[in-house]
Design a protein around this motif. Structure first.
Motif, PDB file in Angstrom:
ATOM      1  N   ARG A 447       0.817  -1.215   0.000  1.00 41.49           N
ATOM      2  CA  ARG A 447       0.000   0.000   0.000  1.00 41.49           C
ATOM      3  C   ARG A 447       0.856   1.274   0.000  1.00 41.49           C
ATOM      4  NH1 ARG A 447      -3.851  -2.800  -1.667  1.00 41.49           N
ATOM      5  NH2 ARG A 447      -5.387  -3.672  -0.247  1.00 41.49           N
ATOM      6  N   GLU A 448       1.736   1.372  -0.983  1.00 37.81           N
ATOM      7  CA  GLU A 448       2.578   2.553  -1.095  1.00 37.81           C
ATOM      8  C   GLU A 448       2.413   3.169  -2.479  1.00 37.81           C
ATOM      9  OE1 GLU A 448       6.625   1.927  -0.051  1.00 37.81           O
ATOM     10  OE2 GLU A 448       6.158   0.884   1.809  1.00 37.81           O
ATOM     11  N   LEU A 449       2.581   4.503  -2.551  1.00 34.78           N
ATOM     12  CA  LEU A 449       2.461   5.199  -3.822  1.00 34.78           C
ATOM     13  C   LEU A 449       3.744   5.078  -4.630  1.00 34.78           C
ATOM     14  CD1 LEU A 449       0.688   8.526  -2.814  1.00 34.78           C
ATOM     15  CD2 LEU A 449      -0.232   6.730  -4.278  1.00 34.78           C
ATOM     16  N   GLU A 450       3.582   5.008  -5.946  1.00 28.31           N
ATOM     17  CA  GLU A 450       4.708   5.006  -6.882  1.00 28.31           C
ATOM     18  C   GLU A 450       4.856   6.423  -7.410  1.00 28.31           C
ATOM     19  OE1 GLU A 450       7.681   3.508  -8.472  1.00 28.31           O
ATOM     20  OE2 GLU A 450       6.328   1.837  -8.817  1.00 28.31           O
ATOM     21  N   GLY A 451       5.818   7.182  -6.886  1.00 32.09           N
ATOM     22  CA  GLY A 451       6.013   8.557  -7.326  1.00 32.09           C
ATOM     23  C   GLY A 451       6.438   8.620  -8.786  1.00 32.09           C
ATOM     24  N   GLY A 452       6.173   9.749  -9.435  1.00 27.61           N
ATOM     25  CA  GLY A 452       6.481   9.894 -10.850  1.00 27.61           C
ATOM     26  C   GLY A 452       7.463  11.001 -11.138  1.00 27.61           C
ATOM     27  N   GLU A 453       7.860  11.081 -12.400  1.00 22.10           N
ATOM     28  CA  GLU A 453       8.777  12.108 -12.882  1.00 22.10           C
ATOM     29  C   GLU A 453       7.964  13.254 -13.472  1.00 22.10           C
ATOM     30  OE1 GLU A 453      12.006  12.663 -16.505  1.00 22.10           O
ATOM     31  OE2 GLU A 453      10.189  11.484 -16.713  1.00 22.10           O
ATOM     32  N   ILE A 454       8.382  14.490 -13.184  1.00 27.02           N
ATOM     33  CA  ILE A 454       7.706  15.674 -13.709  1.00 27.02           C
ATOM     34  C   ILE A 454       8.684  16.455 -14.578  1.00 27.02           C
ATOM     35  CG2 ILE A 454       6.523  17.825 -13.157  1.00 27.02           C
ATOM     36  CD1 ILE A 454       4.950  15.376 -12.404  1.00 27.02           C
ATOM     37  N   GLY A 455       8.250  16.783 -15.797  1.00 27.82           N
ATOM     38  CA  GLY A 455       9.096  17.515 -16.730  1.00 27.82           C
ATOM     39  C   GLY A 455       8.952  19.018 -16.571  1.00 27.82           C
ATOM     40  N   SER A 456       9.904  19.725 -17.132  1.00 28.35           N
ATOM     41  CA  SER A 456       9.956  21.182 -17.036  1.00 28.35           C
ATOM     42  C   SER A 456       8.677  21.836 -17.557  1.00 28.35           C
ATOM     43  CB  SER A 456      11.154  21.694 -17.847  1.00 28.35           C
ATOM     44  OG  SER A 456      11.122  23.086 -17.979  1.00 28.35           O
ATOM     45  N   GLY A 457       8.059  22.660 -16.707  1.00 26.66           N
ATOM     46  CA  GLY A 457       6.896  23.441 -17.113  1.00 26.66           C
ATOM     47  C   GLY A 457       5.618  22.664 -17.313  1.00 26.66           C
ATOM     48  N   HIS A 458       5.587  21.404 -16.890  1.00 28.21           N
ATOM     49  CA  HIS A 458       4.388  20.596 -17.114  1.00 28.21           C
ATOM     50  C   HIS A 458       3.238  21.049 -16.216  1.00 28.21           C
ATOM     51  CE1 HIS A 458       1.819  17.260 -18.063  1.00 28.21           C
ATOM     52  NE2 HIS A 458       1.756  16.885 -16.799  1.00 28.21           N
ATOM     53  N   ALA A 459       2.040  21.102 -16.779  1.00 29.53           N
ATOM     54  CA  ALA A 459       0.832  21.436 -16.028  1.00 29.53           C
ATOM     55  C   ALA A 459      -0.052  20.200 -15.941  1.00 29.53           C
ATOM     56  CB  ALA A 459       0.085  22.578 -16.699  1.00 29.53           C
ATOM     57  N   LEU A 460      -0.474  19.884 -14.749  1.00 31.43           N
ATOM     58  CA  LEU A 460      -1.291  18.692 -14.522  1.00 31.43           C
ATOM     59  C   LEU A 460      -2.624  19.096 -13.904  1.00 31.43           C
ATOM     60  CD1 LEU A 460      -0.322  15.274 -13.144  1.00 31.43           C
ATOM     61  CD2 LEU A 460      -1.915  16.616 -11.781  1.00 31.43           C
ATOM     62  N   MET A 461      -3.702  18.432 -14.350  1.00 31.92           N
ATOM     63  CA  MET A 461      -5.026  18.675 -13.784  1.00 31.92           C
ATOM     64  C   MET A 461      -5.544  17.374 -13.186  1.00 31.92           C
ATOM     65  SD  MET A 461      -7.218  21.288 -13.538  1.00 31.92           S
ATOM     66  CE  MET A 461      -7.122  22.362 -14.979  1.00 31.92           C
ATOM     67  N   ALA A 462      -5.900  17.407 -11.909  1.00 30.91           N
ATOM     68  CA  ALA A 462      -6.476  16.238 -11.241  1.00 30.91           C
ATOM     69  C   ALA A 462      -7.849  16.617 -10.712  1.00 30.91           C
ATOM     70  CB  ALA A 462      -5.576  15.770 -10.109  1.00 30.91           C
ATOM     71  N   LEU A 463      -8.800  15.669 -10.772  1.00 36.91           N
ATOM     72  CA  LEU A 463     -10.180  15.929 -10.360  1.00 36.91           C
ATOM     73  C   LEU A 463     -10.638  14.935  -9.305  1.00 36.91           C
ATOM     74  CD1 LEU A 463     -10.041  17.215 -13.333  1.00 36.91           C
ATOM     75  CD2 LEU A 463     -12.496  16.781 -13.428  1.00 36.91           C
ATOM     76  N   PHE A 464     -11.368  15.454  -8.314  1.00 37.07           N
ATOM     77  CA  PHE A 464     -12.089  14.627  -7.342  1.00 37.07           C
ATOM     78  C   PHE A 464     -13.575  14.912  -7.488  1.00 37.07           C
ATOM     79  CE2 PHE A 464      -7.953  14.759  -5.259  1.00 37.07           C
ATOM     80  CZ  PHE A 464      -7.835  13.491  -4.673  1.00 37.07           C
ATOM     81  N   GLU A 465     -14.392  13.867  -7.461  1.00 38.05           N
ATOM     82  CA  GLU A 465     -15.836  14.041  -7.341  1.00 38.05           C
ATOM     83  C   GLU A 465     -16.187  13.938  -5.857  1.00 38.05           C
ATOM     84  OE1 GLU A 465     -20.101  12.081  -8.769  1.00 38.05           O
ATOM     85  OE2 GLU A 465     -18.210  11.351  -9.634  1.00 38.05           O
ATOM     86  N   ILE A 466     -16.924  14.918  -5.362  1.00 35.18           N
ATOM     87  CA  ILE A 466     -17.182  15.027  -3.925  1.00 35.18           C
ATOM     88  C   ILE A 466     -18.684  15.005  -3.650  1.00 35.18           C
ATOM     89  CG2 ILE A 466     -17.049  16.610  -1.952  1.00 35.18           C
ATOM     90  CD1 ILE A 466     -14.425  17.650  -3.132  1.00 35.18           C
ATOM     91  N   GLU A 467     -19.057  14.244  -2.654  1.00 35.12           N
ATOM     92  CA  GLU A 467     -20.408  14.328  -2.100  1.00 35.12           C
ATOM     93  C   GLU A 467     -20.317  15.189  -0.842  1.00 35.12           C
ATOM     94  OE1 GLU A 467     -23.977  11.494  -0.240  1.00 35.12           O
ATOM     95  OE2 GLU A 467     -21.985  10.648  -0.672  1.00 35.12           O
TER      96      GLU A 467
END
Length: 580
Positions: A447-467
């Motif tokens: 139960r551990e996260l696998e971290g990732g590589e981030i490139g120069s100037g990259h923009a990431l969008m993550a979404l959560f649906e919330i009740e």
């Protein structure tokens, strides 16, 4: 005459002694994996080093019956022991805890109560995809904290486009919504030299009672005058399966585009594998573009696919030309159809993780159809501290290797993860959209996260649906956010803390970037047949996307066309009725 013979024998006696014993052996780790490139030193030969070969074996001449051997390999404890050189030796190196940690199955996103389910093979028309399980709603009162890994992978979107352009349904396991979102640009409010995170809460377009929480994370942009020199090894699959227009010829055009971006201070090597592994271009300066392109043009496809052995040799070549404080990277281009040597996902994972701490990054470029092995390239990219793209046509190669050159090839952060802690007084349940886990990883107990590589100037969008919870407060924060990562060439972790305020707005009043991200997410969910958007249809997605898409933006306009084409593929009867 006899005196001369005795004299010659006496002179040759030391040489006979030097070669009288030939030490043979092999080196494995504690899991029985053969280790290539282990450094070997014998007391009898001084500081001169030997190394194990592709199969972890070695053969070394020794002048002594009893000698002392020293074995050293990064990530493993050094072994030093006395040996009898007349006997074949079998050594086992003990893995250091930090490296052993990388071998554990890691998750793309994490909550603490995920249930395991049987693993079902995911294969379509000879192509292979990781069998993934969609994230579900979580009770915030019991499990307020969740997390996910950051990366710049975008392969899923262009692969989806390939299926739709060929008038085919998209395999469910080929759809990774976070990579669909990653594919598009989301400009930051400011060009910062540090990570930024903007948050917004809107109404949910497919569930009236729910809300969407957006995390817009933007990586720092390297300044052009500070971009380090590059040591790049192009590892190109030239096996028989690559002998089609959308495979090797496409890659040749792609790598020539990349060659145009090289600078004089950059070093490029080209290694190919098809039947055997060979160096097609020895390390060459980036100014010699004509020479580099001539070698690329000369490649032709034939033979089997010894992919694992080729990867090992490519890393060895990259190590030989390693640039301290530079950008060291292997760029693997293939359909992923390895058929010689280590070829299963687990074997490739065990192979590539050895190089994770080498300082050499890995970029995987996938091509082809029919025998394309998405699951294998995904494993290599994630475990190899790298990134992953799928090239379905030359325009995509232009995007990945030219337009987004620094994002693709220059890392500003490693092992990047985001931890989100929701406020249970404001959030009843939540669901992370995308970042779905492999069932094999869910079945692992670490139960551990696998971290990732981030490139120069990259923009990431993550979404959560919330009740939302029944109570409402605009003064309390909806969630706290912890961004965690390592700088390149650094073992220590850095943290940035952000907060998400509880000030929801209607989706129609949100900034364009958030509306568009919602449209992308909806499209992926419907293609997946997600149970959480069961009332959505492609027609509803199209109605939502049409006013949101910027017609001047080629990539956004293309999404609109894909939705329309998907309607024809998935609902042909409805389309015919509409025409009548």
């Amino acid at each position: 005459m006899k005196a001369v013979a005795w004299l010659l024998l006496a002179c040759s006696f030391p040489c006979l002694l030097m070669g009288q014993n030939y030490l043979r052996g092999e080196v494995k780790d504690e899991q029985g994996r053969l280790l290539q490139g282990v450094r070997i030193q014998l007391a009898s030969t001084g500081t001169y080093p030997y190394y194990t070969g592709n199969l972890g074996s070695f053969g070394i001449p020794s002048s002594r019956l009893i000698d002392t051997i020293t074995l050293s390999y990064e990530g493993y404890d050094t072994l030093r022991t006395a040996i009898d050189t007349r006997k074949t030796q079998f050594f086992v190196l003990k893995m250091q805890p930090e490296l052993a940690n990388f071998y554990r199955a890691r998750l793309s996103s994490l909550t603490n109560h995920l249930q395991t389910e049987p693993v079902v093979p995911a294969s379509v028309m000879g192509e292979s995809y990781s069998d993934i399980m969609e994230n579900r709603f979580i009770q915030a009162s019991q499990y307020p904290e969740t997390g996910f890994a950051l990366n710049i992978d975008k392969a899923s979107y262009s692969n989806i486009r390939r299926f739709i352009h060929n008038n085919m349904r998209v395999p469910v396991h080929a759809i990774r919504i976070e990579e669909m979102l990653n594919y598009f640009s989301y400009p930051a409010a400011e060009n910062s030299r540090a990570f930024t995170c903007q948050t917004t809460v809107t109404s949910c377009p497919w569930q009236q009672e729910h809300q969407l929480l957006y995390l817009h994370i933007h990586a720092p942009q390297l300044q052009l005058d500070s971009v380090p020199p590059s040591n790049l090894v192009f590892l190109i699959d030239v096996s028989g399966s690559m002998d089609k227009p959308n495979r090797l010829p496409l890659l040749q055009s792609a790598f020539k585009l990349l060659a145009d971006n090289l600078r004089p201070q950059d070093t490029i090597s080209i290694m190919t594998y098809g039947g055997n592994v060979r160096i097609a271009l020895a390390p060459t300066g980036g100014a010699e573009k004509k020479k580099i392109k001539a070698v690329i043009d000369s490649l032709s496809a034939a033979g089997d696919t010894p992919g694992a052995g080729a990867i090992q040799q490519a890393y060895a070549l990259a190590s030989h030309t390693y640039m301290r404080n530079g950008n060291n990277r292997v760029i693997l281009a293939t359909d992923g159809d390895f058929n010689v040597g280590q070829s299963s996902e687990k074997e490739l994972e065990d192979l590539i993780v050895q190089y994770r701490k080498s300082g050499i990054y890995l970029t995987c470029l996938g091509v082809g159809m029919g025998n394309y092995k998405d699951s294998k390239l995904e494993v290599l990219a994630k475990k190899g501290n790298g990134n992953f793209a799928y090239l379905d046509h030359l325009g995509e190669a232009q995007k990945v290797l030219v337009t987004e050159f620094t994002q693709t090839l220059y890392a500003v952060a490693n092992n990047a993860t985001v931890i989100v802690r929701f406020n249970p007084s404001l959030v009843k349940t939540y669901r992370l959209i995308g970042f779905d886990n492999k069932r094999t990883a869910l079945n692992d107990s670490t139960r551990e996260l696998e971290g990732g590589e981030i490139g120069s100037g990259h923009a990431l969008m993550a979404l959560f649906e919330i009740e939302p919870a029944t109570t409402h407060s605009s003064t309390e924060n909806l969630a706290s956010i912890d961004l965690r990562y390592q700088l390149p060439d650094s073992a220590s972790f850095m943290h940035h803390a952000f907060t998400a305020s509880n000030q929801p707005i209607a989706i129609e009043k949100a900034e364009h970037a958030y509306q568009f991200a919602a449209a992308v997410s909806m499209f992926g969910a419907v293609l997946k047949g997600s149970p959480y958007t069961k009332d959505l249809t492609l027609e509803k997605v199209l109605a939502f996307a049409e006013p949101v898409v910027d017609p001047a933006n080629i990539q956004q306009e293309e999404l609109l066309q894909l939705i329309k084409q998907a309607i024809e593929i998935y609902h042909p009867s409805k389309k015919r009725k509409k025409k009548k």
